[in-house]
Design a protein around this motif. Structure first.
Motif, PDB file in Angstrom:
ATOM      1  N   ALA A 118       0.842  -1.205   0.000  1.00  0.00           N
ATOM      2  CA  ALA A 118       0.000   0.000   0.000  1.00  0.00           C
ATOM      3  C   ALA A 118       0.873   1.251   0.000  1.00  0.00           C
ATOM      4  O   ALA A 118       1.845   1.346   0.756  1.00  0.00           O
ATOM      5  CB  ALA A 118      -0.906  -0.010   1.221  1.00  0.00           C
ATOM      6  N   GLY A 119       0.553   2.189  -0.869  1.00  0.00           N
ATOM      7  CA  GLY A 119       1.323   3.426  -0.968  1.00  0.00           C
ATOM      8  C   GLY A 119       2.670   3.265  -1.629  1.00  0.00           C
ATOM      9  O   GLY A 119       3.540   4.145  -1.502  1.00  0.00           O
ATOM     10  N   PHE A 120       2.900   2.180  -2.329  1.00  0.00           N
ATOM     11  CA  PHE A 120       4.198   1.896  -2.949  1.00  0.00           C
ATOM     12  C   PHE A 120       4.617   3.019  -3.903  1.00  0.00           C
ATOM     13  O   PHE A 120       3.819   3.504  -4.695  1.00  0.00           O
ATOM     14  CB  PHE A 120       4.126   0.573  -3.723  1.00  0.00           C
ATOM     15  N   LYS A 121       5.887   3.420  -3.811  1.00  0.00           N
ATOM     16  CA  LYS A 121       6.462   4.437  -4.697  1.00  0.00           C
ATOM     17  C   LYS A 121       7.742   3.906  -5.331  1.00  0.00           C
ATOM     18  O   LYS A 121       8.498   3.201  -4.658  1.00  0.00           O
ATOM     19  CB  LYS A 121       6.778   5.721  -3.913  1.00  0.00           C
ATOM     20  N   PRO A 122       8.043   4.216  -6.583  1.00  0.00           N
ATOM     21  CA  PRO A 122       7.141   4.920  -7.495  1.00  0.00           C
ATOM     22  C   PRO A 122       6.017   3.999  -7.958  1.00  0.00           C
ATOM     23  O   PRO A 122       6.193   2.776  -8.049  1.00  0.00           O
ATOM     24  CB  PRO A 122       8.057   5.298  -8.665  1.00  0.00           C
ATOM     25  N   GLU A 123       4.881   4.589  -8.238  1.00  0.00           N
ATOM     26  CA  GLU A 123       3.708   3.790  -8.607  1.00  0.00           C
ATOM     27  C   GLU A 123       3.963   2.916  -9.830  1.00  0.00           C
ATOM     28  O   GLU A 123       3.452   1.793  -9.916  1.00  0.00           O
ATOM     29  CB  GLU A 123       2.520   4.710  -8.871  1.00  0.00           C
ATOM     30  N   THR A 124       4.772   3.428 -10.746  1.00  0.00           N
ATOM     31  CA  THR A 124       5.041   2.671 -11.978  1.00  0.00           C
ATOM     32  C   THR A 124       5.881   1.425 -11.719  1.00  0.00           C
ATOM     33  O   THR A 124       5.953   0.531 -12.559  1.00  0.00           O
ATOM     34  CB  THR A 124       5.767   3.556 -13.002  1.00  0.00           C
ATOM     35  N   GLY A 125       6.503   1.357 -10.532  1.00  0.00           N
ATOM     36  CA  GLY A 125       7.335   0.203 -10.204  1.00  0.00           C
ATOM     37  C   GLY A 125       6.656  -0.801  -9.303  1.00  0.00           C
ATOM     38  O   GLY A 125       7.311  -1.726  -8.808  1.00  0.00           O
ATOM     39  N   HIS A 126       5.356  -0.631  -9.064  1.00  0.00           N
ATOM     40  CA  HIS A 126       4.629  -1.555  -8.190  1.00  0.00           C
ATOM     41  C   HIS A 126       4.813  -2.988  -8.690  1.00  0.00           C
ATOM     42  O   HIS A 126       4.567  -3.286  -9.860  1.00  0.00           O
ATOM     43  CB  HIS A 126       3.143  -1.192  -8.168  1.00  0.00           C
ATOM     44  N   PRO A 127       5.232  -3.916  -7.818  1.00  0.00           N
ATOM     45  CA  PRO A 127       5.523  -5.284  -8.272  1.00  0.00           C
ATOM     46  C   PRO A 127       4.293  -6.154  -8.494  1.00  0.00           C
ATOM     47  O   PRO A 127       4.422  -7.298  -8.936  1.00  0.00           O
ATOM     48  CB  PRO A 127       6.382  -5.840  -7.140  1.00  0.00           C
ATOM     49  N   GLY A 128       3.119  -5.644  -8.186  1.00  0.00           N
ATOM     50  CA  GLY A 128       1.907  -6.442  -8.373  1.00  0.00           C
ATOM     51  C   GLY A 128       1.450  -7.101  -7.085  1.00  0.00           C
ATOM     52  O   GLY A 128       2.071  -6.975  -6.024  1.00  0.00           O
ATOM     53  N   PHE A 129       0.346  -7.821  -7.187  1.00  0.00           N
ATOM     54  CA  PHE A 129      -0.262  -8.487  -6.042  1.00  0.00           C
ATOM     55  C   PHE A 129       0.344  -9.881  -5.856  1.00  0.00           C
ATOM     56  O   PHE A 129       0.994 -10.410  -6.754  1.00  0.00           O
ATOM     57  CB  PHE A 129      -1.772  -8.571  -6.250  1.00  0.00           C
ATOM     58  N   PRO A 130       0.140 -10.497  -4.704  1.00  0.00           N
ATOM     59  CA  PRO A 130       0.752 -11.808  -4.462  1.00  0.00           C
ATOM     60  C   PRO A 130       0.311 -12.858  -5.484  1.00  0.00           C
ATOM     61  O   PRO A 130      -0.874 -12.990  -5.787  1.00  0.00           O
ATOM     62  CB  PRO A 130       0.234 -12.177  -3.064  1.00  0.00           C
ATOM     63  N   LYS A 131       1.272 -13.598  -5.992  1.00  0.00           N
ATOM     64  CA  LYS A 131       0.969 -14.712  -6.889  1.00  0.00           C
ATOM     65  C   LYS A 131       0.905 -15.995  -6.064  1.00  0.00           C
ATOM     66  O   LYS A 131       1.720 -16.894  -6.213  1.00  0.00           O
ATOM     67  CB  LYS A 131       2.032 -14.816  -7.988  1.00  0.00           C
ATOM     68  N   SER A 132      -0.085 -16.008  -5.184  1.00  0.00           N
ATOM     69  CA  SER A 132      -0.236 -17.154  -4.297  1.00  0.00           C
ATOM     70  C   SER A 132      -1.708 -17.481  -4.142  1.00  0.00           C
ATOM     71  O   SER A 132      -2.576 -16.654  -4.407  1.00  0.00           O
ATOM     72  CB  SER A 132       0.387 -16.866  -2.924  1.00  0.00           C
ATOM     73  N   GLY A 133      -1.969 -18.693  -3.699  1.00  0.00           N
ATOM     74  CA  GLY A 133      -3.335 -19.146  -3.544  1.00  0.00           C
ATOM     75  C   GLY A 133      -3.573 -19.768  -2.183  1.00  0.00           C
ATOM     76  O   GLY A 133      -2.643 -20.234  -1.516  1.00  0.00           O
ATOM     77  N   LEU A 134      -4.840 -19.754  -1.760  1.00  0.00           N
ATOM     78  CA  LEU A 134      -5.248 -20.364  -0.498  1.00  0.00           C
ATOM     79  C   LEU A 134      -6.477 -21.225  -0.742  1.00  0.00           C
ATOM     80  O   LEU A 134      -7.294 -20.929  -1.615  1.00  0.00           O
ATOM     81  CB  LEU A 134      -5.593 -19.282   0.533  1.00  0.00           C
ATOM     82  N   LEU A 135      -6.600 -22.262   0.027  1.00  0.00           N
ATOM     83  CA  LEU A 135      -7.773 -23.119  -0.013  1.00  0.00           C
ATOM     84  C   LEU A 135      -8.336 -23.233   1.393  1.00  0.00           C
ATOM     85  O   LEU A 135      -7.615 -23.621   2.324  1.00  0.00           O
ATOM     86  CB  LEU A 135      -7.421 -24.518  -0.540  1.00  0.00           C
ATOM     87  N   PHE A 136      -9.618 -22.868   1.557  1.00  0.00           N
ATOM     88  CA  PHE A 136     -10.277 -23.090   2.836  1.00  0.00           C
ATOM     89  C   PHE A 136     -11.040 -24.405   2.761  1.00  0.00           C
ATOM     90  O   PHE A 136     -11.827 -24.627   1.844  1.00  0.00           O
ATOM     91  CB  PHE A 136     -11.236 -21.960   3.192  1.00  0.00           C
ATOM     92  N   VAL A 137     -10.765 -25.275   3.731  1.00  0.00           N
ATOM     93  CA  VAL A 137     -11.390 -26.605   3.773  1.00  0.00           C
ATOM     94  C   VAL A 137     -12.476 -26.584   4.847  1.00  0.00           C
ATOM     95  O   VAL A 137     -12.179 -26.690   6.044  1.00  0.00           O
ATOM     96  CB  VAL A 137     -10.347 -27.693   4.078  1.00  0.00           C
ATOM     97  N   PRO A 138     -13.752 -26.431   4.469  1.00  0.00           N
ATOM     98  CA  PRO A 138     -14.811 -26.312   5.475  1.00  0.00           C
ATOM     99  C   PRO A 138     -14.943 -27.518   6.383  1.00  0.00           C
ATOM    100  O   PRO A 138     -15.279 -27.373   7.570  1.00  0.00           O
ATOM    101  CB  PRO A 138     -16.076 -26.124   4.620  1.00  0.00           C
ATOM    102  N   ARG A 139     -14.667 -28.696   5.874  1.00  0.00           N
ATOM    103  CA  ARG A 139     -14.861 -29.908   6.691  1.00  0.00           C
ATOM    104  C   ARG A 139     -13.940 -29.926   7.912  1.00  0.00           C
ATOM    105  O   ARG A 139     -14.281 -30.474   8.947  1.00  0.00           O
ATOM    106  CB  ARG A 139     -14.631 -31.159   5.836  1.00  0.00           C
ATOM    107  N   THR A 140     -12.761 -29.315   7.765  1.00  0.00           N
ATOM    108  CA  THR A 140     -11.793 -29.322   8.865  1.00  0.00           C
ATOM    109  C   THR A 140     -11.561 -27.927   9.446  1.00  0.00           C
ATOM    110  O   THR A 140     -10.886 -27.795  10.467  1.00  0.00           O
ATOM    111  CB  THR A 140     -10.444 -29.892   8.387  1.00  0.00           C
ATOM    112  N   GLY A 141     -12.096 -26.898   8.783  1.00  0.00           N
ATOM    113  CA  GLY A 141     -11.881 -25.533   9.248  1.00  0.00           C
ATOM    114  C   GLY A 141     -10.438 -25.093   9.138  1.00  0.00           C
ATOM    115  O   GLY A 141      -9.956 -24.308   9.955  1.00  0.00           O
ATOM    116  N   THR A 142      -9.726 -25.584   8.143  1.00  0.00           N
ATOM    117  CA  THR A 142      -8.308 -25.261   7.996  1.00  0.00           C
ATOM    118  C   THR A 142      -8.028 -24.581   6.663  1.00  0.00           C
ATOM    119  O   THR A 142      -8.796 -24.697   5.705  1.00  0.00           O
ATOM    120  CB  THR A 142      -7.448 -26.536   8.090  1.00  0.00           C
ATOM    121  N   TRP A 143      -6.901 -23.883   6.642  1.00  0.00           N
ATOM    122  CA  TRP A 143      -6.419 -23.226   5.439  1.00  0.00           C
ATOM    123  C   TRP A 143      -5.208 -23.983   4.883  1.00  0.00           C
ATOM    124  O   TRP A 143      -4.341 -24.395   5.642  1.00  0.00           O
ATOM    125  CB  TRP A 143      -5.996 -21.786   5.734  1.00  0.00           C
TER     126      TRP A 143
END
Length: 332
Positions: free
Chosen positions: A264-289
């Motif tokens: 948030a607020g990264f400077k310079p704006e043109t050099g922002h590296p982007g958002f995380p290239k990662s994923g999460l899975l929520f497993v409702p049966r066990t309540g775990t990530w």
């Protein structure tokens, strides 16, 4: 706490034909009618970037794609230029609700469908109040919409949960008990096992200059019809504006990329590296990530729609101020 995914569902990613626009669009409406993929509206900065004084432009074009190897075609227009609203596929229509345009937020709701290749628009009951940047998911035949903001200069998010029973032609929006957590916008919603899920997002508060500042959230909640809200284990990281609703697979709900607030607020704006290239899975049966293998994109403010046995993520924001015309397809 997330664990490395020994049971990683090994999601497969591929690119579909890109939208025929140099910039692409944030927060389009998307769904399927008679087997044809629709992606409509959205907004971008076609000239200068926001930090250069650029002006955001909203669009009304409805694009269609007949098959994964096809070519995007213009099918018509939305009732007006719009983006940042909710959209879901119900039977052979794309249900669209709320959103924003250049002068504010709307409460309008309507359905899009293709009738022998021609785009037809049908009006639906209006939302209880104007709303954009909300979270939504279709649970069985009920469309739930949670939170968001009612105007562009809001310094607090809405504490709301609205529901429309799409199977009832006479139904209107019902106001239900809102999420007990911090009122929020841009959370990831999902539908799994007959319940509505709400993950992360951002609260708002007035900063010293009177402008809105974000409260970065990573709490998780489940709303079960007839039973109410239940708090779930926190996400391993903040997730704001990740592609939503979260794809629902046998194991649970998949969250990909999104803004984690770390830049948030990264400077310079043109050099922002982007958002995380990662994923999460929520497993409702066990309540775990579970932490998933990396995803192939940096992406926020994009819809997700089921199509052709997988999930499509059309366009979206690749990094602050920049969209992408790429269209991604996720499959097991």
């Amino acid at each position: 706490m997330a664990t490395a995914a020994a049971s990683d569902p090994a999601l497969k990613w591929e690119k579909l034909p890109a939208l025929p626009d140099a910039e692409g669009f944030a927060s389009m409406y998307s769904g399927v009618s008679h087997g044809v993929l629709l992606a409509a509206g959205g907004a971008n900065f076609p000239g200068k970037r926001p930090w250069e004084g650029g002006t955001k432009v909203w669009y009304d074009t409805v694009w269609t794609l007949n098959q994964p190897t096809g070519t995007w075609q213009k099918a018509g227009q939305l009732p007006q230029p719009l983006g940042y609203g909710a959209s879901a596929t119900w039977e052979d229509e794309v249900i669209c609700a709320g959103g924003s345009h250049s002068t504010g937020h709307v409460a309008d709701a309507f359905a899009l469908r293709l009738d022998q290749g021609k785009l037809v628009t049908r009006s639906l009951p209006k939302l209880p109040k104007p709303c954009a940047n909300m979270s939504w998911a279709l649970v069985n035949e009920v469309l739930y919409i949670s939170g968001g903001i009612d105007r562009p200069d809001a310094t607090s998010a809405m504490a709301t949960l609205w529901a429309l029973r799409l199977s009832d032609a006479a139904a209107t929006w019902q106001e239900l008990p809102p999420c007990p957590g911090t009122p929020r916008m841009l959370a990831v919603a999902g539908s799994w096992g007959g319940a509505f899920y709400l993950f992360g997002g951002a609260g708002l508060q007035a900063g010293p200059d009177g402008q809105a500042s974000r409260i970065w959230l990573k709490d998780a909640w489940r709303y079960s019809p007839g039973e109410g809200w239940e708090k779930l284990p926190d996400l391993p990281r903040v997730v704001v504006a990740a592609p939503s609703p979260a794809p629902s697979i046998a194991e649970g709900l998949v969250i990909t990329s999104g803004d984690d607030g770390s830049k948030a607020g990264f400077k310079p704006e043109t050099g922002h590296p982007g958002f995380p290239k990662s994923g999460l899975l929520f497993v409702p049966r066990t309540g775990t990530w579970l932490e998933l293998a990396s995803v192939p994109f940096s992406l926020a403010t994009a819809p997700v729609t089921a199509w052709q046995g997988g999930w499509v993520i059309p366009s979206g924001e690749a990094r602050p101020g920049y969209r992408t015309p790429q269209v991604w397809f996720m499959k097991r």
